[in-house]
Scaffold this motif. Sequence first.
Motif, PDB file in Angstrom:
ATOM      1  N   GLY A  12       0.787  -1.223   0.000  1.00  0.00           N
ATOM      2  CA  GLY A  12       0.000   0.000   0.000  1.00  0.00           C
ATOM      3  C   GLY A  12       0.817   1.269   0.000  1.00  0.00           C
ATOM      4  N   LYS A  13       1.957   1.248  -0.694  1.00  0.00           N
ATOM      5  CA  LYS A  13       2.809   2.440  -0.771  1.00  0.00           C
ATOM      6  C   LYS A  13       3.072   2.742  -2.240  1.00  0.00           C
ATOM      7  CE  LYS A  13       6.789   4.488   1.536  1.00  0.00           C
ATOM      8  NZ  LYS A  13       7.906   4.252   2.447  1.00  0.00           N
ATOM      9  N   TYR A  14       2.784   3.976  -2.666  1.00  0.00           N
ATOM     10  CA  TYR A  14       2.855   4.301  -4.089  1.00  0.00           C
ATOM     11  C   TYR A  14       4.286   4.664  -4.486  1.00  0.00           C
ATOM     12  CZ  TYR A  14       1.337   6.059  -8.629  1.00  0.00           C
ATOM     13  OH  TYR A  14       1.169   6.254  -9.967  1.00  0.00           O
ATOM     14  N   LEU A  51      13.908  -4.992  -3.270  1.00  0.00           N
ATOM     15  CA  LEU A  51      12.976  -3.942  -3.684  1.00  0.00           C
ATOM     16  C   LEU A  51      11.930  -3.667  -2.609  1.00  0.00           C
ATOM     17  CD1 LEU A  51      12.510  -4.929  -7.433  1.00  0.00           C
ATOM     18  CD2 LEU A  51      13.773  -2.975  -6.529  1.00  0.00           C
ATOM     19  N   GLU A  52      11.484  -4.700  -1.899  1.00  0.00           N
ATOM     20  CA  GLU A  52      10.520  -4.487  -0.819  1.00  0.00           C
ATOM     21  C   GLU A  52      11.144  -3.636   0.293  1.00  0.00           C
ATOM     22  OE1 GLU A  52       7.761  -6.960   2.389  1.00  0.00           O
ATOM     23  OE2 GLU A  52       8.678  -8.015   0.702  1.00  0.00           O
ATOM     24  N   ARG A  53      12.396  -3.946   0.622  1.00  0.00           N
ATOM     25  CA  ARG A  53      13.108  -3.151   1.633  1.00  0.00           C
ATOM     26  C   ARG A  53      13.215  -1.704   1.175  1.00  0.00           C
ATOM     27  NH1 ARG A  53      18.081  -0.964   2.158  1.00  0.00           N
ATOM     28  NH2 ARG A  53      19.122  -1.041   4.201  1.00  0.00           N
ATOM     29  N   ALA A  54      13.577  -1.504  -0.090  1.00  0.00           N
ATOM     30  CA  ALA A  54      13.744  -0.150  -0.631  1.00  0.00           C
ATOM     31  C   ALA A  54      12.438   0.623  -0.606  1.00  0.00           C
ATOM     32  CB  ALA A  54      14.288  -0.226  -2.055  1.00  0.00           C
ATOM     33  N   ILE A  55      11.352  -0.023  -1.007  1.00  0.00           N
ATOM     34  CA  ILE A  55      10.041   0.654  -1.048  1.00  0.00           C
ATOM     35  C   ILE A  55       9.610   1.071   0.352  1.00  0.00           C
ATOM     36  CG2 ILE A  55       7.578   0.235  -1.490  1.00  0.00           C
ATOM     37  CD1 ILE A  55       8.501  -1.439  -3.940  1.00  0.00           C
ATOM     38  N   ASN A  56       9.914   0.264   1.345  1.00  0.00           N
ATOM     39  CA  ASN A  56       9.587   0.629   2.724  1.00  0.00           C
ATOM     40  C   ASN A  56      10.367   1.844   3.199  1.00  0.00           C
ATOM     41  OD1 ASN A  56       7.554  -1.168   3.875  1.00  0.00           O
ATOM     42  ND2 ASN A  56       9.000  -2.811   3.436  1.00  0.00           N
ATOM     43  N   LEU A  57      11.550   2.076   2.621  1.00  0.00           N
ATOM     44  CA  LEU A  57      12.397   3.195   3.047  1.00  0.00           C
ATOM     45  C   LEU A  57      12.117   4.478   2.264  1.00  0.00           C
ATOM     46  CD1 LEU A  57      15.848   1.381   3.402  1.00  0.00           C
ATOM     47  CD2 LEU A  57      14.322   2.089   5.248  1.00  0.00           C
ATOM     48  N   VAL A  58      11.531   4.352   1.065  1.00  0.00           N
ATOM     49  CA  VAL A  58      11.321   5.515   0.192  1.00  0.00           C
ATOM     50  C   VAL A  58      10.333   6.493   0.813  1.00  0.00           C
ATOM     51  CG1 VAL A  58      10.341   6.229  -2.026  1.00  0.00           C
ATOM     52  CG2 VAL A  58      11.908   4.313  -1.930  1.00  0.00           C
ATOM     53  N   GLU A  59      10.670   7.791   0.724  1.00  0.00           N
ATOM     54  CA  GLU A  59       9.764   8.840   1.191  1.00  0.00           C
ATOM     55  C   GLU A  59       8.843   9.290   0.060  1.00  0.00           C
ATOM     56  OE1 GLU A  59       9.298   9.966   4.181  1.00  0.00           O
ATOM     57  OE2 GLU A  59      10.886   8.790   5.116  1.00  0.00           O
ATOM     58  N   GLY A  60       9.382   9.419  -1.160  1.00  0.00           N
ATOM     59  CA  GLY A  60       8.586   9.866  -2.298  1.00  0.00           C
ATOM     60  C   GLY A  60       8.089   8.707  -3.125  1.00  0.00           C
ATOM     61  N   ASP A  61       8.348   8.787  -4.453  1.00  0.00           N
ATOM     62  CA  ASP A  61       7.886   7.715  -5.333  1.00  0.00           C
ATOM     63  C   ASP A  61       9.011   7.086  -6.139  1.00  0.00           C
ATOM     64  OD1 ASP A  61       8.516   9.738  -7.054  1.00  0.00           O
ATOM     65  OD2 ASP A  61       6.538   9.899  -7.982  1.00  0.00           O
ATOM     66  N   THR A  62      10.285   7.379  -5.753  1.00  0.00           N
ATOM     67  CA  THR A  62      11.426   6.898  -6.525  1.00  0.00           C
ATOM     68  C   THR A  62      12.454   6.196  -5.639  1.00  0.00           C
ATOM     69  OG1 THR A  62      11.159   8.755  -8.054  1.00  0.00           O
ATOM     70  CG2 THR A  62      13.242   7.560  -8.152  1.00  0.00           C
ATOM     71  N   ILE A  63      12.880   5.009  -6.045  1.00  0.00           N
ATOM     72  CA  ILE A  63      13.933   4.280  -5.323  1.00  0.00           C
ATOM     73  C   ILE A  63      15.277   4.856  -5.725  1.00  0.00           C
ATOM     74  CG2 ILE A  63      15.065   2.045  -5.022  1.00  0.00           C
ATOM     75  CD1 ILE A  63      12.367   0.716  -5.556  1.00  0.00           C
ATOM     76  N   MET A  64      16.073   5.260  -4.722  1.00  0.00           N
ATOM     77  CA  MET A  64      17.401   5.826  -4.953  1.00  0.00           C
ATOM     78  C   MET A  64      18.455   4.856  -4.407  1.00  0.00           C
ATOM     79  SD  MET A  64      16.481   8.667  -6.369  1.00  0.00           S
ATOM     80  CE  MET A  64      17.913   9.720  -6.333  1.00  0.00           C
ATOM     81  N   PRO A  65      19.743   5.056  -4.769  1.00  0.00           N
ATOM     82  CA  PRO A  65      20.799   4.166  -4.250  1.00  0.00           C
ATOM     83  C   PRO A  65      20.825   4.070  -2.734  1.00  0.00           C
ATOM     84  CG  PRO A  65      21.660   5.487  -6.050  1.00  0.00           C
ATOM     85  CD  PRO A  65      20.278   6.007  -5.779  1.00  0.00           C
ATOM     86  N   VAL A  66      20.477   5.153  -2.037  1.00  0.00           N
ATOM     87  CA  VAL A  66      20.516   5.150  -0.574  1.00  0.00           C
ATOM     88  C   VAL A  66      19.516   4.154   0.013  1.00  0.00           C
ATOM     89  CG1 VAL A  66      18.799   6.993  -0.260  1.00  0.00           C
ATOM     90  CG2 VAL A  66      20.608   6.671   1.449  1.00  0.00           C
ATOM     91  N   HIS A  67      18.496   3.786  -0.761  1.00  0.00           N
ATOM     92  CA  HIS A  67      17.483   2.858  -0.270  1.00  0.00           C
ATOM     93  C   HIS A  67      17.886   1.396  -0.470  1.00  0.00           C
ATOM     94  CE1 HIS A  67      14.895   6.485  -1.487  1.00  0.00           C
ATOM     95  NE2 HIS A  67      15.051   6.523  -0.181  1.00  0.00           N
ATOM     96  N   LEU A  68      18.985   1.157  -1.183  1.00  0.00           N
ATOM     97  CA  LEU A  68      19.443  -0.215  -1.434  1.00  0.00           C
ATOM     98  C   LEU A  68      20.369  -0.676  -0.321  1.00  0.00           C
ATOM     99  CD1 LEU A  68      20.235   0.043  -5.261  1.00  0.00           C
ATOM    100  CD2 LEU A  68      18.131  -0.791  -4.185  1.00  0.00           C
ATOM    101  N   PRO A  69      20.448  -1.985  -0.054  1.00  0.00           N
ATOM    102  CA  PRO A  69      21.348  -2.497   0.984  1.00  0.00           C
ATOM    103  C   PRO A  69      22.810  -2.170   0.666  1.00  0.00           C
ATOM    104  CG  PRO A  69      19.809  -4.192   0.273  1.00  0.00           C
ATOM    105  CD  PRO A  69      19.670  -3.066  -0.687  1.00  0.00           C
ATOM    106  N   VAL A  70      23.600  -2.025   1.702  1.00  0.00           N
ATOM    107  CA  VAL A  70      25.016  -1.685   1.544  1.00  0.00           C
ATOM    108  C   VAL A  70      25.756  -2.755   0.745  1.00  0.00           C
ATOM    109  CG1 VAL A  70      27.173  -1.209   2.777  1.00  0.00           C
ATOM    110  CG2 VAL A  70      25.011  -0.349   3.676  1.00  0.00           C
ATOM    111  N   TYR A  71      25.358  -4.023   0.912  1.00  0.00           N
ATOM    112  CA  TYR A  71      26.093  -5.093   0.211  1.00  0.00           C
ATOM    113  C   TYR A  71      25.929  -5.002  -1.301  1.00  0.00           C
ATOM    114  CZ  TYR A  71      21.931  -8.029  -0.646  1.00  0.00           C
ATOM    115  OH  TYR A  71      20.727  -8.527  -1.069  1.00  0.00           O
ATOM    116  N   ILE A  72      24.931  -4.266  -1.762  1.00  0.00           N
ATOM    117  CA  ILE A  72      24.754  -4.075  -3.201  1.00  0.00           C
ATOM    118  C   ILE A  72      25.490  -2.829  -3.684  1.00  0.00           C
ATOM    119  CG2 ILE A  72      23.026  -3.437  -4.960  1.00  0.00           C
ATOM    120  CD1 ILE A  72      21.161  -5.440  -3.709  1.00  0.00           C
TER     121      ILE A  72
END
Length: 471
Positions: free
Chosen positions: A356-358, A386-407
């Motif tokens: 439920g997050k756009y 991607l699920e982890r990233a979407i939970n961290l996103v404030e807006g509507d775009t996944i940025m590098p900061v939202h990806l795990p450090v190991y990636i």
Amino acid sequence: MIDENKVAHTPELVLTDYLVSTLEKIFDPVPVPIILLDKDCKVKMINRVFANYLEFPKEEIIGKEVREVDKNSRFPYVFKTKKAEIAWKHKFENGHTGIVHRIPVLDEQGEVVYGFGMVLFEDLEEFKDIINKNKLLESELHLYKKQLQKIQGAKYSWETIVGQSEKMVQAKYMSRRAAQTNSNVLLLGKSGTGKELFAHAIHNGSLRKHAPFVKVNCAAIPAELLESELFGYEEGAFTGAKKGGKVGKFQLANGGSIFLDEIGDMPLKMQAKLLRVLQEQEIEKVGSNNTIKVDVRVISATNQDLLELAKQGEFREDLYYRLNVMTIGIPTLNEREGDIEVLTEKLIKKVSKEIGKYVDKISPKAMEYLRAHNWPGNVRELENVLERAINLVEGDTIMPVHLPVYITKKEITDTAYNGNIRSLKSIIEETEKEAIVRTLEYTKGNKLQTAKILNISRSSLYDKIEKYCIE
């Protein structure tokens, strides 16, 4: 019945104070919970029964943003997608679970102007009672089969399997051909490659698609219980057996397909019994001397080399050849050149809808990181990232900061050797910082646990966090 299309194209209605007052007089006596929101998701009108259901005074609700009243509300997501949600199960913040409508009201330009919501059933027990009184006149066995098909039936089709890489196209082609036969199918592939999706699609693409599709994870069921799970048992067959006995998975799948996942983990004793079922097309319940004819197509899957297991005496060679009629290799994500982008797009839509997050975009740099990763966990790992990233996103775009450090750590490694030789100290410091960040992420910010894992004192950890400006 609510006409979703008619509601969605209603011209904008100006709700004056007089009109809101009139609506309240109309809806307040109605015993069905009803709510009306403005375009900013603020409560414009709510009837008394809904306010009482939410356990708030009605006067306190008016004018509030809907998530201040119910933090679990999906109305903001509905406003983003502009699509109605009809008869959805919803758990309210106060613990109630009901069946609800959420309908966006659009103007002539297609913009959201209001949101209309109502609770069809205020609790699931009420919902079940109505079903029992008006619909469920079928026999217990028929109802059980319908419920089983709904819970365990094949959900996925060929359209669900995304990818245009050469190996993926070949796997889909072989699967489509296999679906047209009654032969047993063996799916081979690493963990997370999507073997179960292929099993669903093969069943749904076959003449058996209207019959049951039953799934069994051979590795998840204890060896001593596997026989009764697969073939069922008679009443009194053993201590603790249910009165009336139990129907086994093969009998439930009669006329359809059974998916035996992790077939390589099946005990040798059970392999012999399964071989007999495949040869004779009949089963024998535990505690019974009678056989039952079954018509079941077996789709099995494994991430192991069954032929090698057979050479080691851990898997029956005759069973291997019985299962290995139509063998389909599912490629790893690393072997699917060019599929990362289309998979990422598909998974972002899927996960966004589920939670439920756009979120509908990913930055070019973040996509670059995803393409560079080797994905040992395959598609399952990509979906989790991607699920982890979407939970961290404030807006509507996944940025590098939202990806795990190991990636994203690859950039650190590359910059250390990009032609500008750096000092050993700077490389060590960068590695140390990375280790701290990753461990903090693993412990969800628990500094005491992080210090223990890294085998340093807590004071030393705090010093390093300050030194490296780790948030």
